[in-house]
Design an enzyme around this catalytic site. Structure first.
Site, mmCIF file in Angstrom:
data_model
loop_
_atom_site.group_PDB
_atom_site.id
_atom_site.type_symbol
_atom_site.label_atom_id
_atom_site.label_comp_id
_atom_site.label_asym_id
_atom_site.label_seq_id
_atom_site.Cartn_x
_atom_site.Cartn_y
_atom_site.Cartn_z
ATOM 1 N N HIS A 128 20.249 41.757 35.447
ATOM 2 C CA HIS A 128 20.657 41.244 36.760
ATOM 3 C C HIS A 128 20.061 42.106 37.866
ATOM 4 O O HIS A 128 20.039 43.330 37.784
ATOM 5 C CB HIS A 128 22.175 41.241 36.883
ATOM 6 C CG HIS A 128 22.662 40.443 38.054
ATOM 7 N ND1 HIS A 128 22.875 39.079 37.998
ATOM 8 C CD2 HIS A 128 22.951 40.811 39.331
ATOM 9 C CE1 HIS A 128 23.293 38.644 39.172
ATOM 10 N NE2 HIS A 128 23.346 39.685 40.002
ATOM 11 N N ASP B 86 18.899 41.823 42.434
ATOM 12 C CA ASP B 86 18.790 40.985 43.631
ATOM 13 C C ASP B 86 17.510 40.177 43.604
ATOM 14 O O ASP B 86 17.430 39.091 44.177
ATOM 15 C CB ASP B 86 18.821 41.855 44.889
ATOM 16 C CG ASP B 86 20.227 42.292 45.263
ATOM 17 O OD1 ASP B 86 21.184 41.890 44.570
ATOM 18 O OD2 ASP B 86 20.373 43.047 46.243
ATOM 19 N N ASP C 229 1.200 43.877 62.415
ATOM 20 C CA ASP C 229 0.821 43.420 61.084
ATOM 21 C C ASP C 229 1.319 42.004 60.816
ATOM 22 O O ASP C 229 0.686 41.237 60.081
ATOM 23 C CB ASP C 229 1.371 44.368 60.017
ATOM 24 C CG ASP C 229 0.558 45.657 59.912
ATOM 25 O OD1 ASP C 229 -0.508 45.743 60.558
ATOM 26 O OD2 ASP C 229 0.987 46.578 59.198
ATOM 27 N N GLY C 230 2.448 41.631 61.407
ATOM 28 C CA GLY C 230 2.972 40.281 61.213
ATOM 29 C C GLY C 230 2.026 39.224 61.753
ATOM 30 O O GLY C 230 1.826 38.171 61.130
ATOM 31 N N TYR D 124 7.633 45.632 52.330
ATOM 32 C CA TYR D 124 8.896 45.365 51.643
ATOM 33 C C TYR D 124 9.073 46.276 50.427
ATOM 34 O O TYR D 124 10.154 46.803 50.161
ATOM 35 C CB TYR D 124 8.906 43.894 51.217
ATOM 36 C CG TYR D 124 10.277 43.300 50.942
ATOM 37 C CD1 TYR D 124 11.436 44.065 50.969
ATOM 38 C CD2 TYR D 124 10.397 41.934 50.663
ATOM 39 C CE1 TYR D 124 12.669 43.493 50.714
ATOM 40 C CE2 TYR D 124 11.619 41.355 50.413
ATOM 41 C CZ TYR D 124 12.757 42.142 50.434
ATOM 42 O OH TYR D 124 13.977 41.577 50.175
ATOM 43 N N ASN D 125 7.990 46.487 49.691
ATOM 44 C CA ASN D 125 8.041 47.341 48.516
ATOM 45 C C ASN D 125 8.553 48.736 48.853
ATOM 46 O O ASN D 125 9.368 49.305 48.120
ATOM 47 C CB ASN D 125 6.638 47.431 47.898
ATOM 48 C CG ASN D 125 6.505 48.552 46.904
ATOM 49 O OD1 ASN D 125 7.035 48.507 45.802
ATOM 50 N ND2 ASN D 125 5.777 49.595 47.287
ATOM 51 N N LEU D 126 8.083 49.297 49.960
ATOM 52 C CA LEU D 126 8.508 50.644 50.350
ATOM 53 C C LEU D 126 9.989 50.678 50.686
ATOM 54 O O LEU D 126 10.707 51.616 50.312
ATOM 55 C CB LEU D 126 7.682 51.110 51.549
ATOM 56 C CG LEU D 126 7.934 52.537 52.033
ATOM 57 C CD1 LEU D 126 7.622 53.564 50.950
ATOM 58 C CD2 LEU D 126 7.109 52.832 53.291
ATOM 59 N N SER D 127 10.482 49.649 51.358
ATOM 60 C CA SER D 127 11.903 49.608 51.712
ATOM 61 C C SER D 127 12.791 49.449 50.486
ATOM 62 O O SER D 127 13.979 49.774 50.524
ATOM 63 C CB SER D 127 12.169 48.467 52.701
ATOM 64 O OG SER D 127 12.017 47.198 52.084
ATOM 65 N N THR E 283 3.222 49.311 51.554
ATOM 66 C CA THR E 283 3.805 49.966 52.725
ATOM 67 C C THR E 283 4.849 49.098 53.413
ATOM 68 O O THR E 283 5.426 49.516 54.418
ATOM 69 C CB THR E 283 2.700 50.292 53.744
ATOM 70 O OG1 THR E 283 2.086 49.063 54.177
ATOM 71 C CG2 THR E 283 1.631 51.193 53.123
#
Length: 272
Positions: A165, A167, A61-62, A180-183, A178
């Site tokens: 506040h 991150d 995918d990258g 970054y959101n999933l992690s 599926t």
């Protein structure tokens, strides 16, 4: 017809498959500069492949995201050499025959090109714009953890959603749900669902992730940090001096995908 091929770097199998496609078809085929070195041929920059009729991405995918970032509205076919492959629908053993079929259809006037209903995201600020994102836009502090992060105020179409506040904060497409959101504990969204995910990252007293209308405009006010970083698909970074307001919307042109339908649930089953 002209075909561009972008193969995963430092992957001999990807380069070899690019060569197989190049040898098997009777149309003009150009490869990216890195792959050209492996095949001892001439290549071009990926940015120049927007003039092609079709771009074939070979890798995970990258690699697909990298190719899609630069080719504009040129259709892209993903050949999956990765483990999951949410964006790459073509198996490597079918790559040559699928490309040949796309060529035949192009020459006969019958197109296999379909346009995803999943839009790409744009992010803008004072004097800058990030390249469109197929997965997500992230706004975060220069580092994460107890001594990092930033203070955010997040609005959807002008209405306050959350503040405090964290991150950082993510705005993700269904394709990006599926990733970054999933992690970060966000929900999965089926690619047939029209919407975006708004998800805080390690927020103190934050709100749950929210699925919003695809036409919504998200504004993130970022403060209380030495610097703020906006990131497109985990690759392209824009450093910003706070306080700053970053606007995210799904007004970038969608990616056009060629080839077979993506089997979302098969790919989903490969997640650990």
């Amino acid at each position: 017809m002209q075909i561009g091929i972008v193969a995963q770097q430092d992957n001999p199998r990807a380069a070899s498959l690019a060569g197989d496609i190049q040898d098997a078809v009777d149309v003009s085929v150009i490869v990216d500069e890195t792959t050209a070195g492996a095949l001892d041929t001439t290549g071009i920059a990926v940015e120049e492949m927007s003039q092609c009729d079709l771009v074939v991405s070979i890798g995970g995918d990258g690699t697909f995201l990298y190719a899609a970032r630069w080719i504009g509205s040129t259709p892209i076919m993903g050949v999956n050499l990765g483990e999951v492959g949410f964006l790459n629908a073509t198996a490597p053993e079918n790559a040559v025959s699928t490309v040949k079929r796309a060529i035949e259809n192009h020459e006969s006037g019958d197109s296999t090109i379909r346009t995803l209903d999943i839009p790409r995201l744009s992010a803008t600020g004072d004097g800058w714009t990030l390249p469109p994102a197929l997965n997500e836009i992230a706004v975060m502090g220069s580092h994460r953890g107890p001594d990092g992060g930033l203070t955010i105020e997040v609005r959807v179409d002008g209405s306050l959603y959350t503040g405090g506040h964290a991150d950082g904060v993510l705005v993700a497409t269904p394709a990006g749900s599926t990733a970054y959101n999933l992690s970060e504990g966000g929900p999965l969204i089926h690619p047939g669902v029209s919407g975006m995910v708004l998800n805080e990252m390690c927020a103190r007293d934050g709100m749950p992730p929210l699925v919003i209308d695809p036409d919504a405009v998200v504004s993130v006010r970022a403060d209380d940090a030495s610097s703020v970083i906006a990131v497109s698909d985990g690759r392209i970074h824009q450093e910003i001096d706070p306080p700053a307001v970053i606007t995210v919307s799904a007004d970038a042109p969608p990616v056009r995908i060629a080839g077979p339908e993506i089997d979302f649930f098969t790919a989903l089953g490969k997640l650990d």
